[in-house]
Design a protein around this motif. Structure first.
Motif, mmCIF file in Angstrom:
data_model
loop_
_atom_site.group_PDB
_atom_site.id
_atom_site.type_symbol
_atom_site.label_atom_id
_atom_site.label_comp_id
_atom_site.label_asym_id
_atom_site.label_seq_id
_atom_site.Cartn_x
_atom_site.Cartn_y
_atom_site.Cartn_z
ATOM 1 N N ARG A 199 0.857 -1.192 0.000
ATOM 2 C CA ARG A 199 0.000 0.000 0.000
ATOM 3 C C ARG A 199 0.887 1.235 0.000
ATOM 4 N NH1 ARG A 199 -2.828 0.787 4.680
ATOM 5 N NH2 ARG A 199 -4.275 2.166 3.630
ATOM 6 N N TYR A 201 1.568 4.843 0.655
ATOM 7 C CA TYR A 201 0.989 5.932 1.447
ATOM 8 C C TYR A 201 1.157 7.239 0.680
ATOM 9 C CZ TYR A 201 0.767 2.551 5.196
ATOM 10 O OH TYR A 201 0.472 1.445 5.949
ATOM 11 N N ASN A 215 0.854 11.090 5.216
ATOM 12 C CA ASN A 215 -0.522 10.825 5.638
ATOM 13 C C ASN A 215 -0.742 9.320 5.660
ATOM 14 O OD1 ASN A 215 -3.223 11.251 6.286
ATOM 15 N ND2 ASN A 215 -3.840 11.253 4.148
ATOM 16 N N VAL A 216 -0.767 8.741 6.842
ATOM 17 C CA VAL A 216 -0.940 7.302 6.990
ATOM 18 C C VAL A 216 -2.392 6.989 7.326
ATOM 19 C CG1 VAL A 216 -0.278 5.247 8.290
ATOM 20 C CG2 VAL A 216 1.442 6.989 7.742
#
Length: 343
Positions: A199, A201, A215-216
């Motif tokens: 994924r 981020y 921004n997690v």
């Protein structure tokens, strides 16, 4: 009830494996994961930039001022000959191996071919059972072709495989022109496992400070649909083990991934939300479901609903997309029909 599975040649007590996350930075957490039922643990990542930075700093200190005294250079070997790098990471692996009996999988995170891949050898010497190669690569050069990008992945994998004898998994993104072909190329290049998917981020913009900031966002159950699809498509077509990650939050998610063809399922966001002990809850729910539906082992589940074994193989391709669009109804319309039929 037999939950054992095989991943990259390792026999694991169950398919439940915590993926790379800040949780593994604490040795006590790794022990708690084992106690809760984790079959293996993927360590937090060691980044290419960490290794490169330390080597750069060492080179700087060794060569500082030598422009005035050229002969001083002869007193030191080349920086490449030094055994340098984040020793804390290696010590962490050693301590984890002493503390637990489950496999410890190291995570190397990088995006280019270089000397940092040699660090995999030190990771093996520290006691890691396997290496997960997390290739986090966001190409921004508009002249770079897809062929060149894909070859970079192959070159990184081959460099790490040449450095170690332990299994190597590749954690990759879904952003390839032909994901199936890329999986086959990595399989042919020696990948012992594929982890689907990484994924990325995405950055955000702070409107008050006018800065780009990280921004997690933790995954949601909906995120599992993408790896579910590709695990199902790849099952039985490549030799590499398949690890499913992203969006796996409960026992039903795990069971679906196993039916699609996954060897293991990786847990991250749910453990950050619910706590490490949630592993035990997922396992118990799996056992309950399997007993109810008369599945005696994970092997009986594995791949049973893959594209290879599914009654309708096209369900994982374009036909399912068209069917979804044709059968979808907005929530308000379903509520209206319900109230109509109820009078």
């Amino acid at each position: 009830m037999d939950l054992t599975t095989t991943y990259m040649g390792m026999t694991l007590r169950s398919p439940l494996v915590p993926s790379a996350s800040p949780l593994s930075e604490d040795i006590d957490n790794i022990k708690r994961m084992e106690d809760a039922g984790a079959a293996a643990v993927v360590m937090h990542s060691l980044f290419e930039e960490q290794i490169t930075l330390e080597r750069y700093e060492l080179h700087h200190h060794l060569t500082y001022g030598t422009e005035s005294f050229p002969e001083a250079l002869t007193y030191f070997p080349e920086p490449a000959n030094f055994r340098v790098g984040p020793e804390e990471y290696l010590n962490h692996i050693r301590k984890a191996k002493e503390k637990v009996g489950i496999p410890i999988i190291a995570s190397l995170n990088g995006s280019s071919v270089g000397g940092w891949t040699d660090y995999a050898r030190l990771i093996q010497q520290a006691g890691a059972s396997a290496v997960e190669l997390n290739i986090y690569y966001v190409p921004t050069d508009i002249e770079l072709t897809s062929e060149q990008i894909e070859q970079t992945y192959i070159n990184i994998l081959q460099a790490v495989k040449a450095a170690v004898t332990i299994p190597v998994a590749v954690k990759l993104s879904p952003y390839f022109t032909n994901m199936a072909n890329m999986a086959k190329r990595l399989d042919n290049a020696g990948a012992d496992g594929l982890v689907l998917f990484n994924r990325f981020y995405q950055p955000d913009i702070n409107l008050e400070n006018l800065e780009v900031q990280p921004n997690v966002l933790l995954s949601t159950p909906q995120a599992m649909r993408l790896p579910l699809r590709w695990v199902a498509i790849l099952y039985g077509r490549i030799n590499a083990s398949l690890a499913a990650t992203s969006g796996i939050h409960n026992a039903r998610d795990v069971l679906k991934m196993l039916m699609a063809g996954a060897n293991i399922t990786m847990l991250c966001s749910v453990l950050l939300r619910e706590g490490i002990n949630h592993i035990r809850c997922i396992e118990q729910e799996m056992r309950t479901w399997m007993e109810k539906h008369e599945y005696e082992s994970v092997q009986l589940l594995q791949g049973s609903m893959s594209q290879k074994n599914c009654p309708d193989p096209s369900a994982f391709e374009r036909s399912q997309y068209m069917k979804a669009l044709q059968t979808y109804k907005p929530e308000w319309e379903r509520m209206y029909e319900s109230s109509y039929y109820l009078g």
